[in-house]
Design an enzyme around this catalytic site. Sequence first.
Site, mmCIF file in Angstrom:
data_model
loop_
_atom_site.group_PDB
_atom_site.id
_atom_site.type_symbol
_atom_site.label_atom_id
_atom_site.label_comp_id
_atom_site.label_asym_id
_atom_site.label_seq_id
_atom_site.Cartn_x
_atom_site.Cartn_y
_atom_site.Cartn_z
ATOM 1 N N CYS A 95 -11.590 -20.021 -29.875
ATOM 2 C CA CYS A 95 -11.974 -18.610 -29.760
ATOM 3 C C CYS A 95 -11.236 -17.937 -28.616
ATOM 4 C CB CYS A 95 -13.486 -18.500 -29.563
ATOM 5 S SG CYS A 95 -14.102 -16.796 -29.511
ATOM 6 N N CYS A 194 -21.981 -21.056 -31.531
ATOM 7 C CA CYS A 194 -22.594 -19.750 -31.791
ATOM 8 C C CYS A 194 -22.721 -19.436 -33.271
ATOM 9 C CB CYS A 194 -21.800 -18.647 -31.083
ATOM 10 S SG CYS A 194 -20.166 -18.305 -31.781
#
Length: 361
Positions: A95, A194
């Site tokens: 990410c 997440c």
Amino acid sequence: MSGGVDSAVAAARAAEAGHDVTGVHLALSANPQSFRTGARGCCTVEDSRDARRAADVIGIPFYVWDLADRFRQDVVEDFVAEYAAGRTPNPCLRCNEKIKFAALLDKALALGFDAVCTGHYARILTRADGSRELHRSADMAKDQSYVLGVLDERQLAHAMFPLGDTDTTKADIRAEAERRGLAVAAKPDSHDICFIADGDTQGFLAKRLGQAEGAIVDETGARVGTHTGAYGFTIGQRKGLRIGTPAPDGKPRYVLDISPVDNTVTVGPAQALDVTELTAIRPRWCGAEPAGPATYTAQTRAHGDDVPVTAELRDGELRVTFTAPVRGIAPGQAVVLYDGTRVVGSATIAGTDRTGRPVTV
């Protein structure tokens, strides 16, 4: 601004230092209600509201930017593909590489901003010639330089980490947030992955890759158990093996190898996990590429120890040799090299050599 205390304090410090700050929350799911609720993740509707309230208190503009498509392609699909190939990826590292300091940074620069400022615990130092170096955080207990080791020289030139420059603990950051009137001061840290709503990684992968019964074998090839998908295991895993046959010496067994081709998981004793060398691919350098073999320290897990190594590039691959065997290194994870506190660079582990026996997936 994820909606947590670190990014809120980072934004507040940047604004207080005189920078023209705009808060941005990343919408990383096309259906954010499907992500975990409460304060465990960083991608929920509640988190975006917490970030907006923090921006209001700081007195800065706030926007939500939709990067869900890029996140799904570059992080979620990569995560699934890596597990399908028998590797263990780090989605937070991906990410940072593909979203926060690529897609987000590119959009920010196109809009006239100078830098992306985050709540990561790391430091950026500027050399006399104006080039920048990435270093470990002053607070080693919170250091996050491992997941930032993928940043190249251009990305470092447009990055700010206000929390890494001062020797402050997480308790200090929470106290500062409270003094500033930020409601997230007592909000728990995000953890787990997440985009996996319930924290069940194996269940998440099973829905996308399907279930297929396979064998769990020992080092001799003898079948000692079964599983429903090799992707549900990682090198060095001890718990959840569901092996009915005890080891001859009565000691615990660990996952040694994962073979997605024949859906087989090999288990064995802890000492069989000792790695003497590794090969890593796709190296990324936080500055100039190292010339020739050199001595460094290396970290091979997000919360792993720093160990002495020698490393060199050979035909575009990074070869790392440990001065003493290191246990439980999983292909797919990153090896990050350090020169003191300076981050030299990062590469993806492709194979390991365990006491003379090469392992590659």
